[in-house]
Design a protein around this motif. Structure first.
Motif, PDB file in Angstrom:
ATOM      1  N   UNK A 119       0.816  -1.206   0.000  1.00 30.59           N
ATOM      2  CA  UNK A 119       0.000   0.000   0.000  1.00 30.59           C
ATOM      3  C   UNK A 119       0.858   1.268   0.000  1.00 30.59           C
ATOM      4  N   UNK A 120       2.133   1.105   0.371  1.00 26.97           N
ATOM      5  CA  UNK A 120       3.017   2.262   0.467  1.00 26.97           C
ATOM      6  C   UNK A 120       2.844   3.046   1.741  1.00 26.97           C
ATOM      7  N   UNK A 121       2.220   2.436   2.766  1.00 23.96           N
ATOM      8  CA  UNK A 121       1.922   3.151   4.004  1.00 23.96           C
ATOM      9  C   UNK A 121       2.699   2.618   5.205  1.00 23.96           C
ATOM     10  N   UNK A 122       3.636   1.708   4.991  1.00 24.26           N
ATOM     11  CA  UNK A 122       4.420   1.139   6.095  1.00 24.26           C
ATOM     12  C   UNK A 122       5.341   2.221   6.646  1.00 24.26           C
ATOM     13  N   UNK A 123       5.221   2.523   7.933  1.00 21.56           N
ATOM     14  CA  UNK A 123       6.041   3.558   8.549  1.00 21.56           C
ATOM     15  C   UNK A 123       7.073   2.993   9.520  1.00 21.56           C
ATOM     16  N   UNK A 151       6.031  21.795 -12.985  1.00 24.93           N
ATOM     17  CA  UNK A 151       6.005  21.399 -11.581  1.00 24.93           C
ATOM     18  C   UNK A 151       6.096  19.878 -11.466  1.00 24.93           C
ATOM     19  N   UNK A 152       6.946  19.428 -10.551  1.00 23.53           N
ATOM     20  CA  UNK A 152       7.067  17.992 -10.306  1.00 23.53           C
ATOM     21  C   UNK A 152       5.987  17.603  -9.296  1.00 23.53           C
ATOM     22  N   UNK A 153       4.844  17.217  -9.809  1.00 20.84           N
ATOM     23  CA  UNK A 153       3.676  16.947  -8.966  1.00 20.84           C
ATOM     24  C   UNK A 153       3.972  15.835  -7.969  1.00 20.84           C
ATOM     25  N   UNK A 154       4.693  14.813  -8.402  1.00 23.35           N
ATOM     26  CA  UNK A 154       4.995  13.679  -7.528  1.00 23.35           C
ATOM     27  C   UNK A 154       5.932  14.083  -6.399  1.00 23.35           C
ATOM     28  N   UNK A 155       6.917  14.933  -6.696  1.00 26.02           N
ATOM     29  CA  UNK A 155       7.820  15.405  -5.650  1.00 26.02           C
ATOM     30  C   UNK A 155       7.078  16.287  -4.656  1.00 26.02           C
ATOM     31  N   UNK A 156       6.148  17.098  -5.151  1.00 25.03           N
ATOM     32  CA  UNK A 156       5.345  17.941  -4.269  1.00 25.03           C
ATOM     33  C   UNK A 156       4.562  17.074  -3.287  1.00 25.03           C
ATOM     34  N   UNK A 157       3.934  16.027  -3.797  1.00 25.62           N
ATOM     35  CA  UNK A 157       3.160  15.143  -2.919  1.00 25.62           C
ATOM     36  C   UNK A 157       4.060  14.430  -1.918  1.00 25.62           C
ATOM     37  N   UNK A 158       5.266  14.049  -2.354  1.00 28.39           N
ATOM     38  CA  UNK A 158       6.215  13.431  -1.428  1.00 28.39           C
ATOM     39  C   UNK A 158       6.574  14.391  -0.296  1.00 28.39           C
ATOM     40  N   UNK A 159       6.891  15.633  -0.636  1.00 29.15           N
ATOM     41  CA  UNK A 159       7.274  16.600   0.391  1.00 29.15           C
ATOM     42  C   UNK A 159       6.122  16.849   1.364  1.00 29.15           C
ATOM     43  N   UNK A 182       7.218   2.707  -3.402  1.00 32.96           N
ATOM     44  CA  UNK A 182       8.281   2.103  -2.607  1.00 32.96           C
ATOM     45  C   UNK A 182       9.420   3.086  -2.364  1.00 32.96           C
ATOM     46  N   UNK A 183       9.703   3.943  -3.353  1.00 33.10           N
ATOM     47  CA  UNK A 183      10.753   4.949  -3.198  1.00 33.10           C
ATOM     48  C   UNK A 183      10.314   6.006  -2.194  1.00 33.10           C
ATOM     49  N   UNK A 184       9.072   6.447  -2.300  1.00 39.09           N
ATOM     50  CA  UNK A 184       8.540   7.409  -1.346  1.00 39.09           C
ATOM     51  C   UNK A 184       8.575   6.824   0.062  1.00 39.09           C
ATOM     52  N   UNK A 185       8.209   5.551   0.203  1.00 40.84           N
ATOM     53  CA  UNK A 185       8.247   4.904   1.520  1.00 40.84           C
ATOM     54  C   UNK A 185       9.667   4.848   2.070  1.00 40.84           C
ATOM     55  N   UNK A 186      10.613   4.541   1.204  1.00 43.78           N
ATOM     56  CA  UNK A 186      12.020   4.494   1.602  1.00 43.78           C
ATOM     57  C   UNK A 186      12.453   5.833   2.189  1.00 43.78           C
ATOM     58  N   UNK A 210       3.848  14.764   2.139  1.00 40.28           N
ATOM     59  CA  UNK A 210       3.664  13.585   2.988  1.00 40.28           C
ATOM     60  C   UNK A 210       4.734  13.487   4.063  1.00 40.28           C
ATOM     61  N   UNK A 211       5.983  13.671   3.677  1.00 33.37           N
ATOM     62  CA  UNK A 211       7.052  13.520   4.674  1.00 33.37           C
ATOM     63  C   UNK A 211       6.924  14.587   5.754  1.00 33.37           C
ATOM     64  N   UNK A 212       6.550  15.799   5.381  1.00 38.59           N
ATOM     65  CA  UNK A 212       6.360  16.842   6.379  1.00 38.59           C
ATOM     66  C   UNK A 212       5.185  16.522   7.292  1.00 38.59           C
ATOM     67  N   UNK A 213       4.089  16.061   6.709  1.00 43.01           N
ATOM     68  CA  UNK A 213       2.905  15.734   7.509  1.00 43.01           C
ATOM     69  C   UNK A 213       3.200  14.631   8.516  1.00 43.01           C
ATOM     70  N   UNK A 214       3.897  13.588   8.067  1.00 42.27           N
ATOM     71  CA  UNK A 214       4.199  12.468   8.967  1.00 42.27           C
ATOM     72  C   UNK A 214       5.176  12.895  10.058  1.00 42.27           C
ATOM     73  N   UNK A 215       6.140  13.708   9.715  1.00 40.24           N
ATOM     74  CA  UNK A 215       7.115  14.156  10.713  1.00 40.24           C
ATOM     75  C   UNK A 215       6.431  14.943  11.816  1.00 40.24           C
TER      76      UNK A 215
END
Length: 731
Positions: free
Chosen positions: A116-120, A436-444, A386-390, A446-451
């Motif tokens: 699912x890409x949600x393993x933390x 705009x790199x839409x995928x990179x925006x979503x990654x940023x 998987x890369x985003x999860x990494x 997500x990582x900020x939200x989780x942190x």
């Protein structure tokens, strides 16, 4: 002798011996064939092999089927269980546990969340983890390589022979795993991968390795699993309650390898840095230490910005426990620790992530998306879960495992724009045709939200050099979710101004005032970083014009201008005592300069600026909000004089006045926000800082004025090339 029905086909035996079997766990170990249990083992160098249960029951000798060390035998046993072998050859005997009689360690829930890409908690599941499994001590290895034909863990323990410990593939996720008994702390290992084309790749370090060898060696190391005994709970509890936008933040940026060196020129250990760096920074009144990347990297001149071991503190200074002790010491001294984090790119060294399983796995296959022309590096494929999860797991790993206070994310602009440093035709537009790199925006986001969700009191800082909107705005309001953004414009404009001869500054007055126009559009950090004192740019002192006296006076005035201006503060090591030479990662700072009064004077000034900044809420409590700042004099181009007031609710205001010419100005009249006594809290021309010691005798009186915007005024003596802090003192 004819082959019995339970015996393996020769082709499968050859496949094992040649390291080409597609599913070793379905063939090796304890297998049920019809009504029988059969043991199959590949133990090179063995001439005899006897099998035992873990309880010590002898199961019998296995028959050699291949001279390379393949054995097989029918055994009387009622259920699957771990097996121990006694191996023997002409030179001796040894015991070996059969890895292929142990079941998988990862479970279906791991598969689900990974898929699912949600393993933390990937850092607890992937990589090399020493553990007890079925009563046996050993190490579990797991790695993502979905397109590989075979993955084996190799090291000195198996003569770096990829045939001996091939791993089990979990087909739903593309993760390979194996539990290898006996192995533990200090085990050196890599992964041998056979790509989809059948070619054996150069050995790969573990992407999730939490410890690595010292360069130039590149293997991964199984770390000590003993939990670190933290003593910083009081600090963490207090940190969790802070709003850093309204809290003092003065950051000392450090490259650990060149802050100081041992007498023999070698790197200091994390423990030595805890003993020397931590008290030095604390004594100077800073609130945080920011570390240039200490994630493992092969090349010293990259300063850590070309990381290979993203989960591994560099071995240059010791082991992971040593780094934990460093952070713990900082927290006990009241200092936060920020780590420079590099998710924007990664190097293409053959033992790293590039073409990890023989395909473009972590990076894009199209070089217009997957290769960075500025740094000759690969770019992460942020569209792959998987890369985003990494990367998300990596950020959380540093915050959790090492109690870090924040991450400063490097080169965010290069992530946001598909055409960053590229010409027309060298980049691929997004699905809307934009850059705009839409995928990179979503990654940023997500990582900020989780942190922020999982680690209250920590923060994320963006090094972002463009006008991308909402970098430090919350995700739920459409922002990227960072807590702060480096103000590169302030740094560039003000350094450009300060490098000019004073006689020309009147024509560039707006370089010092422009940052106030947009100063509250983001939560800013004002950075004078390592990037400004390398590659021919000179040290900050040597950027300043004039003779030596003027250089020091300019630098002191500039520092106080910055400490009085809205925004959090960051200064790179060595600049606090006016290092003369450019920074070099290859040698220590010139600490002997502190024997000279002018250099010691600058260090004293930084200490006093930090103290004033922390003690006077007007200078920090509204760093990121416009009500905390107002110009008093912003347009005196002719005299190059600037004045403003800093405020905070319920606190005494502070007035900052800067005279950026070498001309002293007596009886200079400025409006004031309050009638009464104002104490000269900072005067950068003071003798204590090796200035000319002119000023206002420590205090000025603001008298009531008639008309105009301001209720009072005073006459000041403005020393040459100086900045003053005047704090209102209520009767």
């Amino acid at each position: 002798m004819s082959k019995e029905s339970w015996q393996a086909e020769s082709a499968e035996v050859e496949a094992i011996v040649n390291g080409r079997h597609g599913d070793p766990f379905a063939f090796l170990g304890l297998q049920q064939v019809g009504e029988h249990f059969v043991l199959r083992a590949f133990v090179p160098h063995a001439e005899m092999l006897t099998a035992y249960t873990l309880a010590g029951e002898k199961l019998g000798m296995l028959v050699p089927r291949h001279g390379a060390g393949f054995f097989e035998g029918k055994v009387k046993i009622s259920e699957r269980q771990p097996i121990r072998y006694r191996a023997k050859n002409a030179n001796g005997e040894w015991d070996a546990y059969d890895p292929y009689t142990f079941g998988p360690v990862l479970g279906p829930m791991d598969d689900y969340y990974i898929g699912e890409g949600s393993h933390l908690r990937l850092f607890d599941r992937l990589g090399g983890h020493e553990m007890e499994f079925d009563g046996i001590h050993g190490t579990h290895f797991a790695v993502w390589a979905p397109n590989a034909q075979r993955v084996s863990v190799v090291g000195p323990f198996n003569d770096w022979d990829g045939r001996r410990n091939p791993m089990r593939k979990r087909f739903d996720t593309g993760i390979w795993e194996v539990f290898v008994p006996v192995l533990g702390t200090g085990t050196i290992y890599k992964f041998e991968i056979v790509g989809a084309d059948g070619q054996v790749l150069p050995l790969k370090a573990d992407p999730f390795a939490r410890q690595s060898e010292m360069r130039p060696r590149t293997a991964s190391v199984v770390p000590d699993p003993t939990p670190f005994s933290w003593t910083d709970q009081k600090y963490l509890d207090e940190r969790a309650q802070r709003d850093w936008r309204r809290t003092p933040m003065s950051i000392y940026e450090v490259h650990l390898g060149s802050w100081r060196r041992r007498p023999d020129g070698t790197f200091m250990s994390y423990d030595q840095l805890a003993e020397q760096l931590v008290p030095y920074v604390a004594d100077m009144g800073y609130t945080h230490i920011e570390l240039l990347p200490i994630t493992e990297h092969p090349f010293d001149p990259s300063w850590g910005y070309q990381p290979i071991g993203l989960y591994s503190p560099t071995a240059r200074h010791g082991d992971p426990a040593g780094f934990a002790r460093f952070v713990n010491s900082a927290h006990e001294a009241g200092l936060g620790v920020i780590l420079d984090w590099v998710p924007a790119h990664f190097p293409t060294d053959e033992h790293g992530l590039a073409h990890f399983d023989g395909t473009a796995l972590y990076e894009h296959s199209d070089p217009r998306q997957g290769f960075h022309p500025d740094w000759n590096t690969a770019i992460y494929n942020f569209g792959r879960k998987e890369v985003v999860s990494f990367l998300v797991n990596n950020a959380l790993y540093w915050l959790e495992t090492f109690h870090l206070d924040g991450l400063r994310v490097d080169a965010v602009a290069s992530m946001l724009y598909l055409d960053y440093s590229r010409q027309a035709g060298e980049w691929v537009p997004n699905k809307h045709g934009g850059n705009e790199n839409i995928e990179a925006v979503e990654f940023l986001k997500r990582v900020n939200s989780e942190a922020y969700r999982l680690h209250p009191g920590t923060f994320m800082i963006a090094e972002e050099s463009t006008a991308w909107p909402g970098v430090s705005q919350p995700v739920h309001t459409g922002g990227l979710g960072f807590g702060f953004k480096w103000n590169m414009g302030f740094m560039n404009d003000t350094l450009k101004y300060m490098s000019r001869e004073a006689v020309h500054r009147r024509y560039h007055h707006n370089d010092m005032t422009f940052a106030a126009v947009y100063g509250f559009s983001e939560n800013f950090v004002l950075p004078l970083s390592h990037d400004e004192v390398v590659h021919g740019k000179k040290s900050l002192l040597e950027k300043m014009p004039g003779d030596d006296w003027q250089k020091f006076a300019n630098l002191r005035a500039y520092y106080a201008f910055m400490w009085g201006f809205p925004g959090k503060k960051l200064l790179f090591m060595g600049q606090e005592f006016a290092q003369r030479e450019e920074w070099s990662e290859a040698k220590a700072l010139d600490w002997w300069l502190l024997d000279a009064g002018m250099h010691e004077g600058v260090r004293r000034l930084i200490t006093d600026l930090n103290t004033a900044y922390r003690q006077m809420p007007a200078l920090h409590a509204r760093d990121c909000e416009p009500e905390g700042f107002e110009w008093i004099i912003g347009n005196d181009h002719a005299n190059s004089v600037f004045a403003w007031v800093r405020r905070a609710p319920g606190e005494d205001p502070v007035v900052v006045v800067a005279n950026l010419t070498p001309v002293p100005r007596d009886n200079y009249t400025i409006p004031m926000p309050k009638v009464g006594k104002w104490v000269e809290r900072i005067n950068t021309d003071a003798g204590w800082y090796s200035g000319s010691n002119s000023g206002n005798q420590g205090v000025v009186e603001a008298l009531a004025g008639e008309g105009g915007h301001w209720p009072a005024h005073t006459k000041l003596h403005l020393p040459p090339l100086s900045t003053l802090f005047l704090k209102f003192e209520a009767d």
